[in-house]
Write a protein that holds these residues in place. Structure first.
Motif, mmCIF file in Angstrom:
data_model
loop_
_atom_site.group_PDB
_atom_site.id
_atom_site.type_symbol
_atom_site.label_atom_id
_atom_site.label_comp_id
_atom_site.label_asym_id
_atom_site.label_seq_id
_atom_site.Cartn_x
_atom_site.Cartn_y
_atom_site.Cartn_z
ATOM 1 N N GLY A 237 0.782 -1.225 0.000
ATOM 2 C CA GLY A 237 0.000 0.000 0.000
ATOM 3 C C GLY A 237 0.812 1.272 0.000
ATOM 4 O O GLY A 237 0.369 2.302 0.543
ATOM 5 N N LEU A 238 1.997 1.253 -0.589
ATOM 6 C CA LEU A 238 2.828 2.454 -0.661
ATOM 7 C C LEU A 238 2.456 3.224 -1.925
ATOM 8 O O LEU A 238 2.636 2.723 -3.042
ATOM 9 N N GLU A 239 1.964 4.431 -1.762
ATOM 10 C CA GLU A 239 1.537 5.247 -2.900
ATOM 11 C C GLU A 239 2.641 6.213 -3.310
ATOM 12 O O GLU A 239 3.136 6.989 -2.489
ATOM 13 N N ILE A 240 3.008 6.151 -4.593
ATOM 14 C CA ILE A 240 4.049 7.014 -5.136
ATOM 15 C C ILE A 240 3.824 7.142 -6.626
ATOM 16 O O ILE A 240 3.373 6.185 -7.281
ATOM 17 N N ALA A 241 4.100 8.313 -7.179
ATOM 18 C CA ALA A 241 3.923 8.534 -8.610
ATOM 19 C C ALA A 241 4.828 7.599 -9.409
ATOM 20 O O ALA A 241 5.976 7.352 -9.019
ATOM 21 N N GLU A 242 4.314 7.096 -10.512
ATOM 22 C CA GLU A 242 5.064 6.127 -11.312
ATOM 23 C C GLU A 242 6.394 6.692 -11.792
ATOM 24 O O GLU A 242 7.414 6.009 -11.773
ATOM 25 N N ALA A 243 6.387 7.955 -12.250
ATOM 26 C CA ALA A 243 7.617 8.558 -12.762
ATOM 27 C C ALA A 243 8.670 8.670 -11.660
ATOM 28 O O ALA A 243 9.861 8.386 -11.877
ATOM 29 N N ALA A 244 8.232 9.093 -10.465
ATOM 30 C CA ALA A 244 9.176 9.222 -9.348
ATOM 31 C C ALA A 244 9.711 7.858 -8.926
ATOM 32 O O ALA A 244 10.905 7.707 -8.637
ATOM 33 N N LEU A 245 8.828 6.850 -8.892
ATOM 34 C CA LEU A 245 9.258 5.496 -8.512
ATOM 35 C C LEU A 245 10.282 4.960 -9.500
ATOM 36 O O LEU A 245 11.310 4.406 -9.098
ATOM 37 N N ARG A 246 10.012 5.145 -10.782
ATOM 38 C CA ARG A 246 10.922 4.646 -11.816
ATOM 39 C C ARG A 246 12.291 5.312 -11.699
ATOM 40 O O ARG A 246 13.323 4.641 -11.739
#
Length: 279
Positions: A237-246
């Protein structure tokens, strides 16, 4: 030396011999760790494992080992398995995850882990497991042998060829970074210096041949690595923007100089800590 003296010496040695290991309470845990000197099986209250569906990039090995384990748990024929290949790609994690999955489906499947250093005691362990009221996956992680290591001889007869053989209720799973469990330079040196090169290496190389299943693990691609990270985020359940995660995940693996399931988990551990998510 008289017969009486010899008898007294034999009786003294018998008293010094440690007693046979007593069977554990198989209902106390689903996993146990074998310790030698003195022999004992210690229960593991909580197995350190990840769920099977979180292991990405190893689909073929996962499906093969899962099917083999289900056959074994059902009392059907099953093979010993050697999981070999790239480090950090989930070999030991797969064994523990498969056990957890099948144990939920079929009660009475135990996992027993033994260390490579305790292989000389494997005969005593199998005597104990032979009488167990459960079916047992005997697991040895990071199995490999050095130039002067003779421990592999203890394992060969157990896997295949001994008079007693492997107990019907036991299957052996091992992980290794080496396909033949021996350093390549060790095998090549034996071939180059022996009078009969093929015979010199036959005894060592034949150990891996006694595993019915060879499951290879190879370095993952960047897409597989990112899928692992995203899978962990979704599961916890960790929410993070896809671009930032990548971007962060790629930067992390670049600093480590490698990509693997272990690196993906280490990055996620750091990420979860920074975001205040417990795992």
């Amino acid at each position: 030396m008289t017969d009486e003296t010899l008898t007294r010496i034999a009786e003294a040695l018998e008293r010094l011999r440690p007693p046979p290991a007593s069977p554990p309470d198989w209902r106390a845990a689903e996993a146990f760790v074998w310790h030698a000197d003195p022999d004992r099986l210690d229960p593991v209250p909580r197995v350190n494992r990840v769920e099977l569906d979180l292991l990405h990039g190893i689909g073929r090995a996962r499906d093969t080992l899962l099917q083999n384990t289900r056959q074994f748990a059902a009392g059907l024929p099953a093979n010993n398995a050697l999981l070999w290949g790239a480090r950090g790609m989930g070999k030991s994690s797969l064994v523990k995850a498969v056990h957890g999955t099948v144990a939920r489906e079929v009660p009475g499947l135990a996992l027993v882990e033994m260390q490579r250093e305790d292989l000389p005691s494997i005969g005593r362990l199998l005597t104990l497991l032979r009488a167990a009221p459960v079916r047992v996956i005997l697991f040895c992680d990071d199995l490999s042998f050095s130039h002067d290591d003779q421990h592999y001889k203890s394992l060969k007869a157990v896997l295949d060829g001994g008079v007693e053989g492997r107990p019907e209720n036991v299957v052996f799973y091992a992980t290794s970074n080496r396909r033949h469990l021996m350093p390549r330079d060790m095998i090549e040196n034996e071939r180059s210096t022996a009078i009969s090169p093929s015979e010199a290496t036959e005894e060592k190389v034949s150990l891996s041949d006694r595993f019915g299943l060879w499951l290879g693990f190879h370095p993952c691609t960047q897409d597989e690595y990112l899928a692992m990270v995203r899978g962990y985020c979704d599961a916890y359940g960790l929410e993070i923007a896809e671009a930032a995660l990548r971007a962060e995940a790629i930067e992390w693996q670049a600093t480590r100089g490698s990509r693997s399931g272990r690196v993906a988990w280490q990055f996620f551990t750091d990420l979860a800590g920074r975001h205040g998510v417990r795992i």
